[in-house]
Structures are given as C-alpha cells and as structure tokens.
Enzyme design. Structure first.
Site, short mmCIF file in Angstrom:
data_model
loop_
_atom_site.label_atom_id
_atom_site.label_comp_id
_atom_site.label_asym_id
_atom_site.label_seq_id
_atom_site.Cartn_x
_atom_site.Cartn_y
_atom_site.Cartn_z
N ARG A 45 0.87 -1.19 0.00
CA ARG A 45 0.00 0.00 0.00
C ARG A 45 0.89 1.23 0.00
O ARG A 45 2.12 1.11 0.08
CB ARG A 45 -1.03 0.01 1.15
N GLY A 46 0.27 2.41 -0.08
CA GLY A 46 1.05 3.64 -0.24
C GLY A 46 1.16 3.92 -1.73
O GLY A 46 1.53 3.04 -2.51
N ALA A 47 0.82 5.18 -2.10
CA ALA A 47 0.65 5.49 -3.52
C ALA A 47 1.85 5.11 -4.42
O ALA A 47 1.66 4.41 -5.43
CB ALA A 47 0.31 6.97 -3.67
N ARG A 88 -7.52 -0.05 -6.65
CA ARG A 88 -7.68 1.06 -5.70
C ARG A 88 -7.82 2.36 -6.49
O ARG A 88 -6.93 2.71 -7.26
CB ARG A 88 -6.49 1.12 -4.72
N GLN A 195 -1.94 2.41 9.98
CA GLN A 195 -0.65 2.49 9.29
C GLN A 195 0.40 3.25 10.13
O GLN A 195 1.59 2.99 9.99
CB GLN A 195 -0.81 3.20 7.93
N ASP A 236 -1.84 10.82 -1.88
CA ASP A 236 -2.27 9.79 -2.85
C ASP A 236 -2.61 10.39 -4.20
O ASP A 236 -2.56 9.72 -5.22
CB ASP A 236 -3.48 9.03 -2.31
N ASN A 246 -5.21 12.51 0.80
CA ASN A 246 -4.31 11.64 1.57
C ASN A 246 -5.17 10.88 2.58
O ASN A 246 -6.39 11.09 2.67
CB ASN A 246 -3.20 12.46 2.26
N LYS A 247 -4.53 10.02 3.35
CA LYS A 247 -5.22 9.16 4.30
C LYS A 247 -6.25 9.93 5.12
O LYS A 247 -5.98 11.04 5.60
CB LYS A 247 -4.18 8.50 5.20
O1 MRU Z 1 -4.47 3.29 2.22
P1 MRU Z 1 -2.99 3.46 2.12
O2 MRU Z 1 -2.25 2.87 3.27
O3 MRU Z 1 -2.46 3.00 0.77
O4 MRU Z 1 -2.80 5.02 2.18
C1 MRU Z 1 -1.52 5.56 2.13
C2 MRU Z 1 -1.47 7.00 2.32
O5 MRU Z 1 -2.47 7.67 2.47
C3 MRU Z 1 -0.12 7.61 2.25
O6 MRU Z 1 -0.03 8.71 3.08
C4 MRU Z 1 0.12 8.07 0.79
O7 MRU Z 1 -0.10 7.01 -0.09
C5 MRU Z 1 1.48 8.57 0.60
S1 MRU Z 1 2.63 7.26 0.54
C6 MRU Z 1 4.17 7.85 0.22
#
Ligand code: MRU
Length: 351
Positions: A45-47, A88, A195, A236, A246-247
């Site tokens: 996970r993470g963009a 996603r 996370q 994201d 973002n999250k």
């Molecule tokens: O749902 P996730 O864990 O994929 O969400 C991740 C985030 O929101 C991060 O902050 C974002 O992707 C930046 S990662 C460098």
C-alpha cells in the site's frame, strides 16, 4: 533498506504489510491476479508502492502470456491493465504506472514478443529505482524545512513501506536526521487500518529515529502543548490546484495545524500530481469494507448492524498546505502556477 517490493526470478516479492509490526514475512506473487489482490488487500500500500507494484504486476502478466502474436498479446495486456486498474481508485500513481507501461508497450509493438516481455520487466525495474532516487531528492529538498530539533508529526505511513524505499514524508524526516537535526516523530496511529502505529513506528524504530505513537484524537492536544514544530505527510493524489488527497484524518491535522500556526507540508513525487484533475472535488475517494472500522484485529468494537462509514481518504484544500515537496523542488501557493513551472522546468532540462 527495507525491501517493500522487488522483482525476483519467481515473481514480485512483497513484505506483507498486513502482518506488521508483529510478523515480518514476505509473499511472492506469481501472477498478475495475485498482484492485484495484494494491492486490493493492502499487502502492499502507499501510492508510490502501489504504482510500481502495478507495473510489476503487468510485467508478470505479460511474461506469463502464451499469446501467439503481438495483437493477441495486446488484447491480454489491455485486460491485465483493466484488472490492475480496478484495485484502488484514489492513488493516481496506479494510473500513472499503467499509462507509462502502456506507452512503453505501444513503442515496442513492432518488436518480437520475447523482447516486449523483457523490456516491460526492465521498465518496471527502472520505475522501482527511479522511485527511490525521487524520494532521496525529495528528502534533500524537504530537510531544510524541518526544524533543527523537536517534534514533527506525521499521519499514516508515507515511508519506505509506502514506496520502493526511503519514503516521501519519512524520507524528508530521514534526510533531516541525516543532516544532524534532532527530530522526534509523533506518529498518528491512523485509524482504521493503523498504518501509523503499525508501519510508521516500526520502520522508524528500525532506523533508530525517536518516535512516539499517539491516537489520532491526541494530535490537537500535542499541538497546543507546543510539542509539534512541523507536520509532514504524503499524498495519494494532488490536484492541479494543490488540493491534496491523503489518508483519512489528514484534513483534520491540516486544520489543526493552521489554528496552531504550525507549518503543514506534503511530500510527494510528480507521479502523484494529477494535472488532469483540476481540484480536490474531482478526486475519487475509495470507500473500504466497513469491517475495518467495526473490528480491531478481528474483535468486534461496534454493535452488529450499526451504520458505518469508511472513506479511506480525505481532501485537504491547498490553502492549508504550506509547501509541496517534490523530487524537482519545493512548490508554494499558488500551486497551479508553481507545480506547472516545476513540471515545465524539468521538461526543458530534459528530465
Ligand atoms: O491506504 P494506504 O495505506 O495506501 O494510504 C496511504 C497514504 O495515504 C499515504 O499517506 C500516501 O499514499 C502517501 S505514501 C508515500
């Protein structure tokens, strides 16, 4: 460096982020369907990590293809991209990666099939290496914005685990620490998927960076007590006007930061900037299984049948963002102009 994901002879190998922090285990995905599941279920996970995982997933799908000619391979390729593209919706890096691999396929389509297969694997590996280099550049640009000492708050995990290594927001913190700054990280636990407490705390402790986990509803109190000198988060998707998806919970942090006069920074690679989305209202927000909210580690925490919402992301309007730190430099308001200038300058420089 933590190996979040890597291409191996047997398939794409991921550290299983659903098992951290109590178990460090790895899964190898041998088909594109398995990679799609790993993205959907947040094994990865993470963009930025999602983007490179997608590229590797497509490469593995093409590698396994038995297509007899390029036309047949292209039809399979389109189907693979379609499956991976439905995993996603918010992280634009997923669609950036699919576009980049598709453009590569287009340019290769006059080549014999074995060369196409090999070139796609190499492209995915190049994206992996470029992501780490971008994070390190972001770190260099962003470190100067960090305080010489004191607390820096982050939300979710925008670290090595959310990228191919080093991290975006945590890359900025790592670079500041490497420069000798005495930073103490406050990690929001980041409900519902945790996370912050599971991943950010785990990877920062591995690096020996002082870290305190707080529950999300403690952030305001920490700011009021002057424990936080700056905030840095990932993204994201960043719309052309600088609005940041973002999250979930990032928006709350940004509003609190403004109230307390604390700078709020976003660190993200250019692959997260979406010039085709004019503002945050156009960003698709993923809604995930409500069980993520009602249950913690399998234990029910809300009455059966209660109404639940689970948007995975929120949008922070650009007016709350003091700067966007990219691998090409730091952008400030007005973002429509500054982001466009950074993009154009790099194109002129041949980047
Ligand atoms: O749902 P996730 O864990 O994929 O969400 C991740 C985030 O929101 C991060 O902050 C974002 O992707 C930046 S990662 C460098």
């Amino acid at each position: 460096m933590i190996q979040t994901l890597e291409w191996t002879e047997s398939g794409v190998r991921f550290i299983d982020q659903t098992k951290l922090p109590t178990e460090e285990s790895y899964v190898v995905c041998r088909t594109y369907e398995q990679v799609a599941d790993a993205i959907r279920n947040m094994v990865v996970r993470g963009a930025p990590a999602i983007g490179v995982a997608a590229a590797m997933g497509i490469a593995i799908g093409v590698q396994k293809s038995k297509a007899a000619n390029v036309g047949e391979l292209k039809r399979e390729f389109d189907h693979i991209c379609d499956v991976i593209g439905k995993t996603r919706p918010t992280a634009v890096n997923l669609f950036w990666a699919i576009r980049r691999i598709s453009e590569k396929f287009e340019r290769l389509s006059v080549q014999p099939i074995p060369q196409i297969k090999q070139a796609l694997v190499e492209e995915a590996q190049r994206m992996h290496a470029e992501d780490i280099a971008a994070n390190q550049a972001m770190g260099r640009h962003g470190a100067t914005l960090m305080p010489a000492s004191g607390g820096v708050l982050t939300h979710c995990n925008a670290g090595a685990l959310a990228t191919c290594g080093y991290g975006t927001a945590l890359g900025v913190i790592r670079a500041a620490v490497e420069q000798g700054k005495k930073i103490h990280v406050y990690a929001d636990e980041t409900r519902p998927f945790l996370q912050g407490s599971r991943l950010t705390a785990w990877e920062l402790m591995k690096d020996g960076i002082p870290t305190t986990v707080i529950s999300d509803n403690m952030a305001g109190a920490m700011m009021k007590q002057k424990k936080i000198g700056a905030i840095v988060v990932g993204a994201d998707r960043i719309a052309a006007n600088g609005d940041v998806a973002n999250k979930i919970g990032t928006y709350t942090v940004a509003v609190l930061a403004k109230e307390h006069g604390i700078p709020f920074y976003v660190a993200a690679p250019f692959s997260t900037i979406d010039p085709d989305t004019p503002d945050g209202s156009q960003i698709p927000i993923e809604h995930r299984d409500t069980r993520e909210v009602t249950h913690i580690a399998g234990k029910q925490m809300a009455p059966s049948g209660v109404s639940v919402e689970n948007p995975a992301f929120d949008v922070t309007p650009a007016k709350y963002v003091n700067a966007i730190i990219t691998e090409r430099g730091v952008a400030r308001e007005p973002y429509t102009e500054s982001l466009r200038t950074l993009a154009e300058e790099t194109m002129k420089a041949g980047g």
